[in-house]
Design a protein around this motif. Structure first.
Motif, PDB file in Angstrom:
ATOM      1  N   SER A  39      -3.858  -0.868 -18.235  1.00 20.42           N
ATOM      2  CA  SER A  39      -5.260  -0.438 -18.027  1.00 20.42           C
ATOM      3  C   SER A  39      -5.071  -0.504 -16.337  1.00 20.42           C
ATOM      4  O   SER A  39      -4.615  -1.140 -15.538  1.00 20.42           O
ATOM      5  CB  SER A  39      -6.212  -1.484 -18.274  1.00 20.42           C
ATOM      6  N   PRO A  40      -5.724   0.516 -15.877  1.00 19.54           N
ATOM      7  CA  PRO A  40      -5.723   0.794 -14.427  1.00 19.54           C
ATOM      8  C   PRO A  40      -6.535  -0.429 -13.486  1.00 19.54           C
ATOM      9  O   PRO A  40      -6.464  -0.503 -12.364  1.00 19.54           O
ATOM     10  CB  PRO A  40      -6.686   2.129 -13.924  1.00 19.54           C
ATOM     11  N   ASP A  71      -0.538  -4.417  -4.518  1.00 17.09           N
ATOM     12  CA  ASP A  71       0.354  -3.700  -5.368  1.00 17.09           C
ATOM     13  C   ASP A  71      -0.043  -2.220  -5.432  1.00 17.09           C
ATOM     14  O   ASP A  71       0.900  -1.138  -5.313  1.00 17.09           O
ATOM     15  CB  ASP A  71       0.397  -4.131  -6.921  1.00 17.09           C
ATOM     16  N   SER A  72      -1.424  -1.903  -5.396  1.00 23.70           N
ATOM     17  CA  SER A  72      -1.683  -0.376  -5.641  1.00 23.70           C
ATOM     18  C   SER A  72      -1.608   0.117  -4.225  1.00 23.70           C
ATOM     19  O   SER A  72      -0.950   1.490  -4.167  1.00 23.70           O
ATOM     20  CB  SER A  72      -3.329  -0.534  -5.604  1.00 23.70           C
ATOM     21  N   ALA A  73      -1.278  -0.752  -2.860  1.00 27.65           N
ATOM     22  CA  ALA A  73      -1.205   0.117  -1.895  1.00 27.65           C
ATOM     23  C   ALA A  73       0.220   0.305  -1.579  1.00 27.65           C
ATOM     24  O   ALA A  73       0.729   1.323  -1.268  1.00 27.65           O
ATOM     25  CB  ALA A  73      -1.414  -0.646  -0.595  1.00 27.65           C
ATOM     26  N   ALA A  74       1.238  -0.399  -2.406  1.00 29.36           N
ATOM     27  CA  ALA A  74       2.671  -0.461  -2.173  1.00 29.36           C
ATOM     28  C   ALA A  74       2.941   0.923  -3.099  1.00 29.36           C
ATOM     29  O   ALA A  74       3.885   1.688  -2.737  1.00 29.36           O
ATOM     30  CB  ALA A  74       3.335  -1.612  -2.949  1.00 29.36           C
TER      31      ALA A  74
END
Length: 119
Positions: free
Chosen positions: A11-12, A21-24
């Motif tokens: 899931s998002p 982690d999203s930024a990476a």
């Protein structure tokens, strides 16, 4: 698309829970995509428009089929392949018509003013 191969299909909401982690992931995908966009733009400026359109259409067709096969596990169907060949043939026809010598009396420089064409 390369980054999607290594991701699990969760899931998002896990990206909301882990902003680092999203930024990476965003940095990774941007770092992979930005050079390709710049190189594509530079090559489109260097190549004639007809060749650029032909290469672009061919690459999109091939990469679209590869994405269908690799990511969605869908085989290439005859009707889809026929449509792709017709698209490529259409681009080829446009290149062929564009490469024909201009008719007599038609200016080759599209930037001319009407007063310069009459001369």
């Amino acid at each position: 698309l390369m980054g999607l191969v290594f991701m699990r299909h969760d899931s998002p909401s896990k990206f909301v829970a882990a902003p680092g982690d999203s930024a990476a992931w965003l940095a990774l995908l941007t770092g992979m995509d930005l050079p390709s966009m710049l190189l594509y733009t530079l090559s489109a400026m260097c190549l004639p428009a007809a060749m650029s359109a032909t290469v672009d259409t061919s690459c999109r067709i091939v990469l679209g089929f590869l994405a269908d096969v690799l990511f969605f596990h869908r085989p290439v169907e005859a009707l889809t392949a026929t449509g792709a060949l017709l698209m490529l043939a259409g681009v080829g026809c446009m290149v062929w018509v564009r490469e024909q010598s201009p008719a007599a009396g038609v200016p080759t420089d599209v930037e001319q003013r009407p007063s310069e064409v009459a001369e």
